[in-house]
Write a protein that holds these residues in place. Structure first.
Motif, PDB file in Angstrom:
ATOM      1  N   ASN A  52     -19.073  -4.939 -83.991  1.00  0.00           N
ATOM      2  CA  ASN A  52     -19.882  -4.967 -85.201  1.00  0.00           C
ATOM      3  C   ASN A  52     -21.229  -4.271 -85.033  1.00  0.00           C
ATOM      4  O   ASN A  52     -21.714  -3.624 -85.958  1.00  0.00           O
ATOM      5  CB  ASN A  52     -20.063  -6.420 -85.636  1.00  0.00           C
ATOM      6  CG  ASN A  52     -18.784  -7.017 -86.162  1.00  0.00           C
ATOM      7  OD1 ASN A  52     -18.354  -6.721 -87.259  1.00  0.00           O
ATOM      8  ND2 ASN A  52     -18.130  -7.849 -85.360  1.00  0.00           N
ATOM      9  N   MET A 123     -20.197 -13.204 -85.160  1.00  0.00           N
ATOM     10  CA  MET A 123     -20.791 -12.878 -86.454  1.00  0.00           C
ATOM     11  C   MET A 123     -22.040 -13.707 -86.694  1.00  0.00           C
ATOM     12  O   MET A 123     -23.016 -13.235 -87.286  1.00  0.00           O
ATOM     13  CB  MET A 123     -19.770 -13.105 -87.571  1.00  0.00           C
ATOM     14  CG  MET A 123     -18.472 -12.349 -87.418  1.00  0.00           C
ATOM     15  SD  MET A 123     -18.699 -10.553 -87.310  1.00  0.00           S
ATOM     16  CE  MET A 123     -19.071 -10.165 -89.025  1.00  0.00           C
ATOM     17  N   LEU A 126     -25.110 -12.197 -85.165  1.00  0.00           N
ATOM     18  CA  LEU A 126     -25.614 -10.974 -85.790  1.00  0.00           C
ATOM     19  C   LEU A 126     -26.179 -11.174 -87.192  1.00  0.00           C
ATOM     20  O   LEU A 126     -26.963 -10.355 -87.670  1.00  0.00           O
ATOM     21  CB  LEU A 126     -24.490  -9.933 -85.865  1.00  0.00           C
ATOM     22  CG  LEU A 126     -23.937  -9.432 -84.538  1.00  0.00           C
ATOM     23  CD1 LEU A 126     -22.809  -8.443 -84.791  1.00  0.00           C
ATOM     24  CD2 LEU A 126     -25.023  -8.798 -83.689  1.00  0.00           C
ATOM     25  N   ALA A 127     -25.777 -12.250 -87.862  1.00  0.00           N
ATOM     26  CA  ALA A 127     -26.174 -12.455 -89.260  1.00  0.00           C
ATOM     27  C   ALA A 127     -27.696 -12.437 -89.405  1.00  0.00           C
ATOM     28  O   ALA A 127     -28.406 -13.110 -88.660  1.00  0.00           O
ATOM     29  CB  ALA A 127     -25.619 -13.786 -89.767  1.00  0.00           C
ATOM     30  N   MET A 132     -25.981  -6.360 -87.871  1.00  0.00           N
ATOM     31  CA  MET A 132     -24.877  -6.865 -88.689  1.00  0.00           C
ATOM     32  C   MET A 132     -24.397  -5.762 -89.621  1.00  0.00           C
ATOM     33  O   MET A 132     -25.175  -5.240 -90.425  1.00  0.00           O
ATOM     34  CB  MET A 132     -25.350  -8.072 -89.513  1.00  0.00           C
ATOM     35  CG  MET A 132     -24.281  -8.683 -90.393  1.00  0.00           C
ATOM     36  SD  MET A 132     -23.044  -9.569 -89.427  1.00  0.00           S
ATOM     37  CE  MET A 132     -21.908 -10.060 -90.733  1.00  0.00           C
ATOM     38  N   VAL A 164     -23.480 -13.041 -96.044  1.00  0.00           N
ATOM     39  CA  VAL A 164     -22.349 -12.328 -95.449  1.00  0.00           C
ATOM     40  C   VAL A 164     -21.136 -12.315 -96.372  1.00  0.00           C
ATOM     41  O   VAL A 164     -20.367 -11.353 -96.392  1.00  0.00           O
ATOM     42  CB  VAL A 164     -21.991 -12.954 -94.084  1.00  0.00           C
ATOM     43  CG1 VAL A 164     -20.695 -12.373 -93.529  1.00  0.00           C
ATOM     44  CG2 VAL A 164     -23.131 -12.749 -93.100  1.00  0.00           C
TER      45      VAL A 164
END
Length: 217
Positions: A52, A123, A126-127, A132, A164
């Motif tokens: 990602n 995830m 990274l959010a 992200m 997201v």
């Protein structure tokens, strides 16, 4: 890793296992070098955070993501051949089937979009950061391993509050492994996941086989 991207003799960069700590690598690679030498890159579990971050750093036309379960004794036989077929040939047109698909459709009959996702933990790391990748219009695939329903709900809520799930095309949840309901009010993993549809235009597909199950893709 960068040496493998720069090496013209390397076609696939494949972390062979999961683990922890991959998020510490996110701000270290030379992403300009990676964009200049696009390769197939696959990550399983925690290393999917790098899939990602590479996507977020800029387009790499030959970047594809996948999972490897080749060392597990109970892996379904088609898993490894399907993986090699997808990374060595044309992805478009490949059909991914599963007996346990459960589809909750919002609207429309055909869903398309870039696939973004990986480990729920990855995830989550990274959010809200510049690493992200954009998820609007994407098919978002998430898988997670151990945890209680309350743990998973907390992680999904974090992603929801970070935007997201906003305007994703579809949400695919890998078959939950070792999710424990304990005293949560949700009767099933489906009930836990389906409220996320209210923040997107997507159908949800809980219980799909990618994830910590014997069949993965």
């Amino acid at each position: 890793m960068l040496g493998m991207f720069a090496d013209r003799g390397v076609s696939l960069v494949m972390p062979a296992t999961g683990g922890t700590g991959a998020s510490h690598l996110v701000d270290l690679p030379d992403y300009e070098l990676i964009r200049a030498h696009p390769k197939l890159f696959t990550g399983f579990s925690d290393p999917s955070v790098l899939n990602n971050s590479i996507l977020a750093a800029g387009p790499a036309e030959r970047l594809r993501c996948g999972f490897q379960f080749f060392g597990w004794p109970d892996v379904d036989e088609p898993t490894e051949p399907a993986f090699w077929r997808m990374v060595s040939g044309q992805v478009i047109g490949q059909e991914v089937t599963g007996a346990d698909w459960r589809v909750y459709r919002a609207e429309g009959s055909v869903i398309s979009g870039p696939v973004v996702g990986g480990s729920l933990w990855a995830m989550l790391a990274l959010a809200g950061t510049r690493w992200m990748p954009p998820t609007s219009g994407a098919i978002l695939l998430l898988e997670d391993f151990m945890g209680t329903f309350d743990d998973v709900d907390r992680r999904l809520t974090h992603l929801r509050l970070a935007g997201v799930f906003d305007d994703i095309a579809a949400l695919v949840i890998g078959a939950p492994a070792d999710w424990e309901p304990e005293d949560a009010p949700d009767a099933s993993a489906d009930e836990l996941v389906l409220p996320l549809r209210s923040s997107s235009r997507s159908p949800a597909r809980p219980g799909r086989t990618p994830g910590r199950s014997s069949i993965s893709s």
